[in-house]
Design a protein around this motif. Structure first.
Motif, mmCIF file in Angstrom:
data_model
loop_
_atom_site.group_PDB
_atom_site.id
_atom_site.type_symbol
_atom_site.label_atom_id
_atom_site.label_comp_id
_atom_site.label_asym_id
_atom_site.label_seq_id
_atom_site.Cartn_x
_atom_site.Cartn_y
_atom_site.Cartn_z
ATOM 1 N N PRO A 33 0.799 -1.238 0.000
ATOM 2 C CA PRO A 33 0.000 0.000 0.000
ATOM 3 C C PRO A 33 0.826 1.279 0.000
ATOM 4 N N TYR A 34 2.015 1.240 -0.545
ATOM 5 C CA TYR A 34 2.871 2.429 -0.644
ATOM 6 C C TYR A 34 3.748 2.293 -1.896
ATOM 7 N N PRO A 35 4.319 3.387 -2.389
ATOM 8 C CA PRO A 35 5.162 3.310 -3.590
ATOM 9 C C PRO A 35 6.412 2.475 -3.347
ATOM 10 N N VAL A 36 6.836 1.770 -4.381
ATOM 11 C CA VAL A 36 8.052 0.951 -4.310
ATOM 12 C C VAL A 36 9.036 1.462 -5.354
ATOM 13 N N ASP A 37 10.219 1.839 -4.911
ATOM 14 C CA ASP A 37 11.286 2.244 -5.822
ATOM 15 C C ASP A 37 12.212 1.056 -6.046
ATOM 16 N N ILE A 38 12.416 0.713 -7.310
ATOM 17 C CA ILE A 38 13.318 -0.399 -7.633
ATOM 18 C C ILE A 38 14.374 0.088 -8.603
ATOM 19 N N ALA A 39 15.555 -0.523 -8.532
ATOM 20 C CA ALA A 39 16.669 -0.166 -9.410
ATOM 21 C C ALA A 39 16.961 -1.335 -10.338
ATOM 22 N N ILE A 40 16.987 -1.057 -11.644
ATOM 23 C CA ILE A 40 17.308 -2.060 -12.644
ATOM 24 C C ILE A 40 18.765 -1.861 -13.035
ATOM 25 N N VAL A 41 19.556 -2.911 -12.925
ATOM 26 C CA VAL A 41 20.975 -2.829 -13.272
ATOM 27 C C VAL A 41 21.252 -3.836 -14.373
ATOM 28 N N ARG A 42 21.493 -3.333 -15.579
ATOM 29 C CA ARG A 42 21.780 -4.215 -16.712
ATOM 30 C C ARG A 42 23.282 -4.436 -16.800
ATOM 31 N N LYS A 43 23.683 -5.719 -16.873
ATOM 32 C CA LYS A 43 25.098 -6.061 -16.891
ATOM 33 C C LYS A 43 25.443 -6.553 -18.291
ATOM 34 N N PHE A 44 25.994 -5.665 -19.115
ATOM 35 C CA PHE A 44 26.177 -5.953 -20.530
ATOM 36 C C PHE A 44 27.064 -7.166 -20.786
ATOM 37 N N MET A 45 28.095 -7.326 -19.990
ATOM 38 C CA MET A 45 29.060 -8.379 -20.269
ATOM 39 C C MET A 45 28.811 -9.635 -19.447
ATOM 40 N N SER A 46 27.731 -9.661 -18.691
ATOM 41 C CA SER A 46 27.466 -10.815 -17.833
ATOM 42 C C SER A 46 26.792 -11.920 -18.622
ATOM 43 N N VAL A 47 27.227 -13.141 -18.392
ATOM 44 C CA VAL A 47 26.599 -14.302 -19.024
ATOM 45 C C VAL A 47 26.039 -15.247 -17.964
ATOM 46 N N THR A 48 26.854 -15.591 -16.993
ATOM 47 C CA THR A 48 26.442 -16.587 -16.001
ATOM 48 C C THR A 48 25.430 -16.039 -15.011
ATOM 49 N N ASP A 49 25.493 -14.748 -14.713
ATOM 50 C CA ASP A 49 24.618 -14.184 -13.683
ATOM 51 C C ASP A 49 23.321 -13.592 -14.236
ATOM 52 N N GLY A 50 23.117 -13.713 -15.531
ATOM 53 C CA GLY A 50 21.895 -13.190 -16.105
ATOM 54 C C GLY A 50 22.094 -11.834 -16.750
ATOM 55 N N THR A 51 21.056 -11.373 -17.478
ATOM 56 C CA THR A 51 21.179 -10.146 -18.234
ATOM 57 C C THR A 51 21.059 -8.908 -17.366
ATOM 58 N N PHE A 52 20.223 -8.952 -16.336
ATOM 59 C CA PHE A 52 20.190 -7.839 -15.387
ATOM 60 C C PHE A 52 19.576 -8.274 -14.074
ATOM 61 N N VAL A 53 19.750 -7.417 -13.083
ATOM 62 C CA VAL A 53 19.211 -7.692 -11.755
ATOM 63 C C VAL A 53 18.323 -6.530 -11.346
ATOM 64 N N VAL A 54 17.434 -6.800 -10.401
ATOM 65 C CA VAL A 54 16.524 -5.800 -9.869
ATOM 66 C C VAL A 54 16.763 -5.711 -8.371
ATOM 67 N N ASN A 55 17.115 -4.506 -7.906
ATOM 68 C CA ASN A 55 17.393 -4.289 -6.488
ATOM 69 C C ASN A 55 16.375 -3.321 -5.894
ATOM 70 N N ASP A 56 16.293 -3.318 -4.571
ATOM 71 C CA ASP A 56 15.529 -2.256 -3.920
ATOM 72 C C ASP A 56 16.443 -1.043 -3.755
ATOM 73 N N ILE A 57 15.936 0.023 -3.152
ATOM 74 C CA ILE A 57 16.724 1.254 -3.079
ATOM 75 C C ILE A 57 17.935 1.125 -2.154
ATOM 76 N N ALA A 58 17.955 0.063 -1.340
ATOM 77 C CA ALA A 58 19.110 -0.195 -0.477
ATOM 78 C C ALA A 58 20.090 -1.176 -1.133
ATOM 79 N N ASP A 59 19.861 -1.458 -2.433
ATOM 80 C CA ASP A 59 20.701 -2.376 -3.224
ATOM 81 C C ASP A 59 20.601 -3.829 -2.772
ATOM 82 N N ASN A 60 19.510 -4.193 -2.132
ATOM 83 C CA ASN A 60 19.248 -5.602 -1.831
ATOM 84 C C ASN A 60 18.603 -6.257 -3.053
#
Length: 214
Positions: A33-60
């Motif tokens: 019931p409140y706004p959620v800020d998320i950070a999308i981090v695209r890792k261009f050269m990453s293969v094993t860890d996936g194309t990108f990750v999604v973190n919360d504003i505390a980088d979790n």
């Protein structure tokens, strides 16, 4: 409700009152019931860890995205931090309207279809995508719409054909992110909107952008 949570939306033009109750599409656990800020981090050269990750504003870590090419279909899977599949995104490589299909978990069975996404026009100067929930059989009117500029990482997510904003994206580039070969941008998801659903839409935006660059 605003007094119980001091976090205020970044974008004043949004209309969070359109959903006064949770609106789960992937799951009620992703509606708050409140706004959620998320950070999308695209890792261009990453293969094993996936194309990108999604973190919360505390980088979790909240979600990560992995990609596979299976036969004539490209498949991306959104995983939770413990590698449990949340949704699977597929697209036929030969498709006039570049339609994407999002299924629950690791499934690609029609009974597990959650929603589909397609361009409003084949050739676009700016991004416009229509989102249809699985229950919308006629698809006369979209359930959600995405408009904006992917190049500038400035996209707005609307409820149907209305001007009511449910989420909004903006670019955050730092010298460190450039040195680390990362593309970082943030998305604010408004109250009671399924933020995992918004993450799945971002996966599709990212894939369409990469296809257009090929």
């Amino acid at each position: 409700m605003g007094q119980s949570n001091p976090h205020q939306p970044i974008f004043a033009e949004a209309s969070p009152e359109i959903y006064t109750r949770p609106y789960p599409i992937i799951g009620p656990q992703y509606c708050v019931p409140y706004p959620v800020d998320i950070a999308i981090v695209r890792k261009f050269m990453s293969v094993t860890d996936g194309t990108f990750v999604v973190n919360d504003i505390a980088d979790n870590l909240m979600f990560k995205v992995k990609e596979k090419l299976i036969s004539l279909h490209k498949r991306r899977t959104v995983l939770d931090p413990y590698d449990n599949p949340i949704v699977t995104v597929t697209k036929k490589l030969i498709s006039a309207h570049e339609k994407h299909y999002v299924f629950r978990g690791n499934s690609t069975d029609s009974k597990d279809l959650l929603f589909t996404v397609g361009k409003s026009k084949m050739i676009q100067l700016k991004t416009t995508l229509n989102v249809y929930l699985a229950s919308n059989n006629k698809q006369d009117v979209c359930d959600f719409k995405i408009k904006g500029s992917w190049l500038e990482r400035s996209c707005i997510f609307y409820a149907g054909e209305s001007k009511a904003i449910v989420a909004q994206m903006q670019k955050r580039t730092t010298a460190g992110s450039v040195m680390l070969d990362k593309d970082r941008y943030t998305v604010t998801v408004y109250p009671n909107i399924d933020y995992a659903f918004v993450v799945a839409l971002i996966v599709i935006l990212d894939e369409i952008n990469n296809d257009d660059d090929d």
